[in-house]
Design a protein around this motif. Structure first.
Motif, mmCIF file in Angstrom:
data_model
loop_
_atom_site.group_PDB
_atom_site.id
_atom_site.type_symbol
_atom_site.label_atom_id
_atom_site.label_comp_id
_atom_site.label_asym_id
_atom_site.label_seq_id
_atom_site.Cartn_x
_atom_site.Cartn_y
_atom_site.Cartn_z
ATOM 1 N N VAL A 1 0.759 -1.293 -0.071
ATOM 2 C CA VAL A 1 -0.225 0.044 0.104
ATOM 3 C C VAL A 1 0.891 1.325 -0.043
ATOM 4 C CG1 VAL A 1 -1.716 1.210 1.433
ATOM 5 C CG2 VAL A 1 -1.824 -1.462 1.110
ATOM 6 N N ALA A 2 1.921 1.403 0.898
ATOM 7 C CA ALA A 2 2.624 2.527 0.760
ATOM 8 C C ALA A 2 3.590 2.551 -0.327
ATOM 9 C CB ALA A 2 3.788 2.015 1.945
ATOM 10 N N ILE A 3 4.072 1.726 -0.977
ATOM 11 C CA ILE A 3 4.689 1.864 -2.333
ATOM 12 C C ILE A 3 3.808 2.465 -3.292
ATOM 13 C CG2 ILE A 3 6.134 0.522 -4.190
ATOM 14 C CD1 ILE A 3 7.266 -0.950 -2.065
ATOM 15 N N THR B 1 2.975 6.902 -13.494
ATOM 16 C CA THR B 1 1.959 6.594 -12.433
ATOM 17 C C THR B 1 1.336 5.205 -12.809
ATOM 18 O OG1 THR B 1 1.727 9.099 -11.850
ATOM 19 C CG2 THR B 1 0.037 7.389 -11.057
ATOM 20 N N THR B 2 0.927 5.377 -14.127
ATOM 21 C CA THR B 2 0.085 3.816 -14.330
ATOM 22 C C THR B 2 1.050 2.764 -14.309
ATOM 23 O OG1 THR B 2 0.310 4.480 -16.600
ATOM 24 C CG2 THR B 2 -1.883 5.107 -15.451
ATOM 25 N N LEU B 3 2.338 3.020 -14.756
ATOM 26 C CA LEU B 3 3.110 1.895 -14.873
ATOM 27 C C LEU B 3 3.462 1.266 -13.549
ATOM 28 C CD1 LEU B 3 5.575 2.951 -17.734
ATOM 29 C CD2 LEU B 3 4.196 1.076 -17.718
ATOM 30 N N PHE B 4 3.582 2.279 -12.665
ATOM 31 C CA PHE B 4 4.006 1.838 -11.400
ATOM 32 C C PHE B 4 2.978 1.275 -10.621
ATOM 33 C CE2 PHE B 4 4.734 2.752 -6.712
ATOM 34 C CZ PHE B 4 6.477 2.497 -6.714
ATOM 35 N N LEU B 5 1.767 1.965 -10.910
ATOM 36 C CA LEU B 5 0.562 0.971 -10.398
ATOM 37 C C LEU B 5 0.560 -0.203 -10.699
ATOM 38 C CD1 LEU B 5 -2.052 3.950 -10.092
ATOM 39 C CD2 LEU B 5 -0.694 3.159 -8.414
ATOM 40 N N ALA B 6 0.744 -0.540 -12.125
ATOM 41 C CA ALA B 6 0.772 -2.051 -12.614
ATOM 42 C C ALA B 6 1.592 -2.771 -12.033
ATOM 43 C CB ALA B 6 1.051 -1.845 -14.048
ATOM 44 N N LEU B 7 2.803 -2.251 -11.551
ATOM 45 C CA LEU B 7 3.862 -3.000 -10.869
ATOM 46 C C LEU B 7 3.638 -3.323 -9.417
ATOM 47 C CD1 LEU B 7 6.861 -4.269 -10.994
ATOM 48 C CD2 LEU B 7 7.695 -2.311 -10.299
ATOM 49 N N ILE B 8 3.173 -2.419 -8.605
ATOM 50 C CA ILE B 8 2.898 -2.377 -7.294
ATOM 51 C C ILE B 8 1.549 -3.078 -7.017
ATOM 52 C CG2 ILE B 8 3.241 -1.316 -5.026
ATOM 53 C CD1 ILE B 8 5.653 -1.787 -6.503
ATOM 54 N N MET C 1 10.983 -12.307 -14.414
ATOM 55 C CA MET C 1 12.050 -12.342 -15.351
ATOM 56 C C MET C 1 11.197 -12.492 -16.905
ATOM 57 S SD MET C 1 15.036 -14.790 -15.963
ATOM 58 C CE MET C 1 14.242 -16.434 -16.200
ATOM 59 N N VAL C 2 10.099 -13.269 -17.006
ATOM 60 C CA VAL C 2 9.377 -13.341 -18.226
ATOM 61 C C VAL C 2 8.834 -12.046 -18.284
ATOM 62 C CG1 VAL C 2 7.429 -14.320 -19.266
ATOM 63 C CG2 VAL C 2 9.138 -15.732 -17.802
ATOM 64 N N GLY C 3 8.170 -11.448 -17.400
ATOM 65 C CA GLY C 3 7.710 -9.968 -17.879
ATOM 66 C C GLY C 3 8.650 -9.042 -18.193
ATOM 67 N N GLY C 4 9.726 -8.948 -17.780
ATOM 68 C CA GLY C 4 10.905 -7.997 -18.029
ATOM 69 C C GLY C 4 11.260 -8.424 -19.521
ATOM 70 N N PHE D 1 4.343 -3.352 -29.815
ATOM 71 C CA PHE D 1 3.202 -3.702 -29.316
ATOM 72 C C PHE D 1 2.355 -2.742 -28.617
ATOM 73 C CE2 PHE D 1 5.349 -7.756 -29.648
ATOM 74 C CZ PHE D 1 4.633 -8.281 -30.629
ATOM 75 N N GLY D 2 2.712 -1.661 -28.094
ATOM 76 C CA GLY D 2 2.209 -0.524 -27.561
ATOM 77 C C GLY D 2 1.995 -0.456 -26.039
ATOM 78 N N GLU D 3 1.403 0.749 -25.641
ATOM 79 C CA GLU D 3 1.334 1.046 -24.237
ATOM 80 C C GLU D 3 0.484 0.010 -23.750
ATOM 81 O OE1 GLU D 3 -0.050 5.038 -21.603
ATOM 82 O OE2 GLU D 3 0.337 5.315 -23.740
ATOM 83 N N ALA D 4 -0.733 -0.411 -23.878
ATOM 84 C CA ALA D 4 -1.490 -1.431 -23.376
ATOM 85 C C ALA D 4 -0.955 -2.545 -22.977
ATOM 86 C CB ALA D 4 -2.853 -1.807 -23.710
ATOM 87 N N TYR D 5 0.015 -3.077 -23.929
ATOM 88 C CA TYR D 5 0.862 -4.425 -23.744
ATOM 89 C C TYR D 5 1.829 -4.093 -22.855
ATOM 90 C CZ TYR D 5 4.555 -7.511 -25.171
ATOM 91 O OH TYR D 5 5.762 -8.299 -25.016
ATOM 92 N N ALA D 6 2.492 -2.998 -22.678
ATOM 93 C CA ALA D 6 3.652 -2.651 -21.703
ATOM 94 C C ALA D 6 2.841 -2.691 -20.285
ATOM 95 C CB ALA D 6 4.068 -1.304 -22.135
ATOM 96 N N HIS D 7 1.726 -2.201 -20.124
ATOM 97 C CA HIS D 7 1.156 -2.201 -18.714
ATOM 98 C C HIS D 7 0.979 -3.588 -18.328
ATOM 99 C CE1 HIS D 7 0.653 2.056 -19.262
ATOM 100 N NE2 HIS D 7 0.492 2.056 -18.007
ATOM 101 N N GLY D 8 0.490 -4.600 -19.311
ATOM 102 C CA GLY D 8 0.401 -6.051 -19.056
ATOM 103 C C GLY D 8 1.490 -6.709 -18.553
ATOM 104 N N CYS D 9 2.759 -6.641 -19.171
ATOM 105 C CA CYS D 9 4.022 -7.036 -19.000
ATOM 106 C C CYS D 9 4.311 -6.573 -17.481
ATOM 107 C CB CYS D 9 5.159 -6.581 -20.076
ATOM 108 S SG CYS D 9 4.889 -7.350 -21.504
ATOM 109 N N VAL D 10 4.310 -5.258 -17.133
ATOM 110 C CA VAL D 10 4.774 -4.532 -15.982
ATOM 111 C C VAL D 10 3.802 -5.418 -14.859
ATOM 112 C CG1 VAL D 10 4.841 -2.797 -14.457
ATOM 113 C CG2 VAL D 10 5.562 -2.537 -16.866
#
Length: 449
Positions: free
Chosen positions: A153-155, A265-272, A303-306, A315-324
Motif C-alpha cells: 500500500v505504501a509503495i 504513475t500507471t506503470l508504477f501502479l501496474a507493478l505495485i 523475469m518473463v515479464g521483463g 506492441f504499444g502502451e497497453a501491452y507494456a502495462h500488461g507486462c509490468v
C-alpha cells in the motif's frame, strides 16, 4: 515450543513501519535520477553517483546501527531517532538547488546522505524486531504478510502520489512540483515512523541469548559463516539491483518510449498493485512448495515479464502495462518471501551460536539492499551516458539520439530480467527449511534440559 500467535493490533502497529520503508525506498529510486538530469541539468553519470554514494554509506553505518541496537534492551527508541531526522532531510533533498549542473549533484547528494543515515537508524532495528517477537516458522510469514501488505500500500501510494504531485502543473515536471512532493512525502514519513514507535509498545520480547559484545569485524565474520543468510543476501542483492534499475528507468521509459510523462504513475501502479492483493496467495504458495519453491516461481514470473516488456515499441502502451503487471505479481512474491526467509536465517544463527546478534545481520542486509537499489540508478546513469543521453532543464528541452532510446529499453526491461536470473541461481542453492530449524530447536532443548 512455537510462540503464541501475535495479536492483530501488534501486527498492524509493526506493519505501519512499512510506510517509511516503502516510501523512502521508492520515491528517490523512482524520481531522484530523473529530477537531476531533467530539472537540474546534471549529467546522467554524475546524477547516478549522487544517488549511489549516500546509499553506499549504508555499508558503513548500518552494521554499526545493528551492533548498537543489539546492545539496547529495546530497539524501539531507534525508530524514534530516525523519525526526528529523516523527514526534514528528505524534504530538503527535493526542495531545489541554488546551483545547476555538476554542483547541483553535490548539493543534492549531501541532503540525501543525511536522509539515508536517518533511514538506517529506523530500518535496521525495525527489520530485526520480528525475530524477537516470535519463534514460530509460519507465524513469521503471517507477521510479515501484514508488513508486506502495508509495504505494498505504501509503495502504491507513494509511487502514485509522488509523480502526480511532481506533474501537478501538467507537462514536464517542474522544480516547484518536486518541492511540493518532498514536503508531502516528508509528512507521510513522519507519521508512519511515529505510529510504528507507539504501535509496537506492547510487543512481546522473546528472551534471547546474551548479546555478543565483540568487534564489528568478528560479527561480520559470523555473518559470512551463516550460509543460508549469505545465499539469501546474494539473491536479494540481485533482486534489489533489478528493481533499482527498473525504478530509475521508469520515468525515462514513460517519457521516451511511451511518450507520455503521466504514464509513470500507471506503470508504477501496474507493478505495485498486485502486491496488495497477491500477498495471501504467496503465503499459500510458500506453505505448499516451501519458501524456496515460492521464490523460484516469483522470480520466473518477474523475469518473463521483463523480457516481454522489451517489445513495447512493437506492441504499444497497453501491452507494456500488461507486462509490468506480470512483473508485479512476481515482485509481490519476491518481497514477501525474502523477508520471511531473512527471519528464518536470524533464528538459525541464534540456535547455532547461542548469541543475540540479529541487528548485525539486518544491518548488513539493509545496507546491501539500499546500496543495490541505489546502484541501479548509477548503473542506469552509466548506460545512458554511454549511449549519449543529453541532460537538460525544463525550459530547454532536447531531442535524444536513437542510441539513448535503445538504452532506456535495456535499462527499463532487459537488465532487470537478466539480474533476476542471478537471483534464481542463488535460490537453487538455498536449503534452510522448517525441518532444519525444528531439528536445531530439539538439539538445543536436549542440551539445556
Amino acid at each position: 515450543m512455537p510462540s503464541a500467535p501475535l495479536p492483530r493490533s501488534l501486527r498492524i502497529g509493526y506493519g505501519l513501519g512499512s510506510f517509511c520503508a516503502g516510501t523512502f525506498s521508492t520515491v528517490p529510486g523512482l524520481l531522484l535520477l530523473y529530477y537531476m538530469t531533467n530539472s537540474l541539468g546534471v549529467p546522467a553519470g554524475l546524477a547516478g553517483l549522487a544517488v549511489f554514494l549516500p546509499k553506499a554509506w549504508d555499508l558503513v553505518v548500518n552494521p554499526y546501527v545493528g551492533r548498537w541496537s543489539d546492545r539496547t534492551v529495546s530497539r524501539r527508541p531507534w525508530l524514534l531517532g530516525g523519525a526526528v531526522v529523516l523527514p526534514p532531510a528528505f524534504a530538503m533533498t527535493f526542495a531545489g538547488s541554488p546551483v545547476s549542473g555538476a554542483p547541483a549533484a553535490l548539493y543534492i547528494g549531501v541532503w540525501f546522505l543525511l536522509a539515508a543515515t536517518a533511514f538506517a537508524l529506523f530500518e535496521v532495528p525495525y527489520k530485526a524486531m520480528p525475530a524477537e517477537m516470535t519463534d514460530d516458522y509460519h507465524e513469521q510469514s503471517a507477521l510479515l504478510t501484514w508488513r508486506m501488505g502495508f509495504l505494498g500500500v505504501a509503495i502504491l501510494l507513494a509511487g502514485g502520489l509522488a509523480p502526480a504531485l511532481v506533474n501537478i502543473e501538467g507537462g514536464e515536471p517542474t522544480v516547484a512540483g518536486y518541492r511540493l512532493m518532498g514536503l508531502v512525502i516528508a509528512v507521510v514519513l513522519l507519521v508512519a515512523m511515529v505510529a510504528t514507535f507507539f504501535g509496537t509498545a506492547k510487543a512481546p520480547r522473546i528472551e534471547r541469548a546474551e548479546t555478543e559484545h565483540v568487534g564489528l569485524r568478528a560479527q561480520l565474520a559470523a555473518a559470512r559463516g551463516n550460509r543460508p543468510f549469505m545465499l539469501l543476501l546474494a539473491l536479494s542483492a540481485a533482486q534489489m539491483l533489478a528493481i533499482g534499475v527498473m525504478l530509475a528507468g521508469s520515468p525515462y521509459f514513460a517519457s521516451y518510449i511511451l511518450e507520455d510523462t503521466a504514464a509513470i504513475t500507471t506503470l508504477f501502479l501496474a507493478l505495485i498493485g498486485p502486491m496488495v492483493v497477491m500477498m495471501p496467495v504467496w503465503v499459500r504458495v510458500s506453505r505448499k512448495f516451501d519458501k524456496r519453491g515460492g521464490m523460484l516461481v516469483a522470480s520466473l514470473l518477474f523475469m518473463v515479464g521483463g523480457v516481454a516488456l522489451s517489445f513495447t515499441r512493437t506492441f504499444g502502451e497497453a501491452y507494456a502495462h500488461g507486462c509490468v503487471m506480470l512483473m508485479g505479481v512476481g515482485f509481490a512474491g519476491l518481497q514477501l518471501l525474502q523477508f520471511s526467509m531473512l527471519a528464518d536465517t536470524l533464528i538459525y544463527d541464534e540456535l547455532r551460536s547461542g548469541k543475540r546478534r540479529a541487528g548485525v545481520f539486518t544491518g548488513l542486509w539493509t545496507a546491501t539492499e539500499t546500496v543495490m537499489m541505489a546502484f541501479g540508478a548509477l548503473l542506469l546513469g552509466w548506460i545512458l551516458d554511454a549511449a549519449g543521453f543529453v541532460s537538460s532543464e525544463p525550459d530547454e528541452p532536447v531531442s535524444q539520439p536513437a542510441s539513448a532510446i535503445d538504452a532506456i529499453v535495456v535499462g527499463g526491461a532487459l537488465a532487470p530480467a537478466l539480474l533476476v536470473s542471478i537471483a534464481i541461481a542463488c535460490t537453487l542453492k538455498y536449503d534452510l527449511s522448517a525441518e532444519t530449524l525444528n531439528a536445531l530447536r530439539r538439539a538445543r532443548d536436549v542440551v539445556t534440559a
